[in-house]
Enzyme design. Structure first.
Site, PDB file in Angstrom:
ATOM      1  N   ARG A  88     -34.206  15.665 -19.366  1.00 20.35           N
ATOM      2  CA  ARG A  88     -33.583  15.186 -20.606  1.00 20.35           C
ATOM      3  C   ARG A  88     -34.572  15.198 -21.767  1.00 20.35           C
ATOM      4  NH1 ARG A  88     -35.783  10.441 -21.869  1.00 20.35           N
ATOM      5  NH2 ARG A  88     -36.507   9.046 -20.205  1.00 20.35           N
ATOM      6  N   GLY A 129     -36.183  13.078 -25.151  1.00 30.31           N
ATOM      7  CA  GLY A 129     -36.590  11.696 -25.382  1.00 30.31           C
ATOM      8  C   GLY A 129     -37.864  11.308 -24.654  1.00 30.31           C
ATOM      9  N   TYR A 176     -36.469   2.845 -19.085  1.00 28.51           N
ATOM     10  CA  TYR A 176     -36.500   2.010 -17.881  1.00 28.51           C
ATOM     11  C   TYR A 176     -35.075   1.744 -17.438  1.00 28.51           C
ATOM     12  CZ  TYR A 176     -37.265  -2.315 -15.142  1.00 28.51           C
ATOM     13  OH  TYR A 176     -37.288  -3.279 -14.158  1.00 28.51           O
ATOM     14  N   ALA A 225     -29.350   3.200 -24.876  1.00 29.74           N
ATOM     15  CA  ALA A 225     -30.254   4.346 -24.968  1.00 29.74           C
ATOM     16  C   ALA A 225     -29.519   5.605 -24.520  1.00 29.74           C
ATOM     17  CB  ALA A 225     -31.489   4.118 -24.100  1.00 29.74           C
ATOM     18  N   ILE A 226     -29.878   6.729 -25.118  1.00 31.20           N
ATOM     19  CA  ILE A 226     -29.221   8.004 -24.817  1.00 31.20           C
ATOM     20  C   ILE A 226     -30.270   9.098 -24.682  1.00 31.20           C
ATOM     21  CG2 ILE A 226     -27.665   9.792 -25.724  1.00 31.20           C
ATOM     22  CD1 ILE A 226     -26.132   7.514 -27.145  1.00 31.20           C
ATOM     23  N   GLY A 253     -27.526  11.164 -19.791  1.00 35.98           N
ATOM     24  CA  GLY A 253     -26.476  10.500 -20.553  1.00 35.98           C
ATOM     25  C   GLY A 253     -26.924   9.243 -21.259  1.00 35.98           C
ATOM     26  N   CYS A 308     -38.489   4.480 -25.397  1.00 32.99           N
ATOM     27  CA  CYS A 308     -38.065   5.622 -26.224  1.00 32.99           C
ATOM     28  C   CYS A 308     -39.100   5.989 -27.283  1.00 32.99           C
ATOM     29  CB  CYS A 308     -36.708   5.355 -26.881  1.00 32.99           C
ATOM     30  SG  CYS A 308     -35.410   4.956 -25.684  1.00 32.99           S
TER      31      CYS A 308
END
Length: 221
Positions: free
Chosen positions: A76, A78, A82, A143-144, A156, A174
């Site tokens: 992903r 970013g 956690y 968070a994404i 996701g 992040c």
């Protein structure tokens, strides 16, 4: 927007490595056969830290070589995040060719799902320009981080419902050092992931215009 069928899978508390393998398998299946139905997995993880593909180790406050905490570097985007019990995690496996082939649109749609859930409880979820995620009175609760290959999505969102936030103190979540992490339980102490899960599923169905069909874990194997 075309109405799609989306299989909903809710396996409960699941090791991160197991769910990661499920996602990769589902994505590969859809690369091979794009007509397969979309999938939404909603679950919780035991304590685990994950790093995005290009994430910096500088945002860890522990030595990753000591193997004290479970840590994975994944596909992903970013920085570090956690996961733990009390946090509801969603993994949509969608073919964006059936929606919009636009990653910015997709990220905003995921945020909208979480904002709609917060609104049910009378809480005002907010976006910050230039950042991805959802905040509640200045605290990040959603968070994404996504990966999209050939327009098939994986990874996701994560919604902090009632987690122990102590684990976030071991990282710069992040990579954002000037904003704190929060949870819905700070505003609604009795809230649980069991209560929130169907609300997330319903909000997802509305935002993406899909019909959710609850499926067994069998399609994961």
């Amino acid at each position: 927007m075309t109405s799609q069928t989306c299989q909903l899978i809710c396996p409960g508390l699941t090791k991160y490595s197991v769910a990661w393998e499920w996602q990769r398998s589902l994505v590969q299946q859809r690369h091979n056969c794009p007509e397969l139905a979309d999938v939404l997995i909603l679950l919780e993880h035991p304590q685990v830290y994950t790093l995005g593909q290009g994430a910096k180790l500088d945002f860890l406050k522990f030595d990753p070589t000591q193997n004290k905490y479970e840590l994975h570097r994944v596909e992903r985007g970013g920085e570090v995040t956690y996961h733990c019990p009390g946090q509801l995690v969603g993994y949509p496996i969608l073919n964006l060719k059936h929606y919009q082939q636009d990653l910015h649109w997709y990220l905003r749609q995921l945020e909208e799902v979480l904002i709609k859930v917060l609104d049910i409880f009378g809480l005002k979820g907010e976006r910050y320009p230039g950042l991805t995620g959802v905040w509640l009175e200045g605290r990040k609760v959603g968070a994404i981080g996504i990966k999209v290959s050939r327009w098939i999505t994986m990874h996701g969102f994560a919604l902090n419902v009632s987690p122990n936030l102590e684990g976030f103190q071991r990282i710069v979540p992040c990579g954002i050092s000037d904003k704190s992490v929060g949870s819905l339980a700070q505003f609604i102490p009795s809230i649980t992931t069991d209560e929130v899960l169907p609300l997330v599923a319903n909000a997802f169905a509305k935002v993406f215009g899909v019909k959710l069909v609850k499926s067994t874990n069998a399609i994961l194997f």
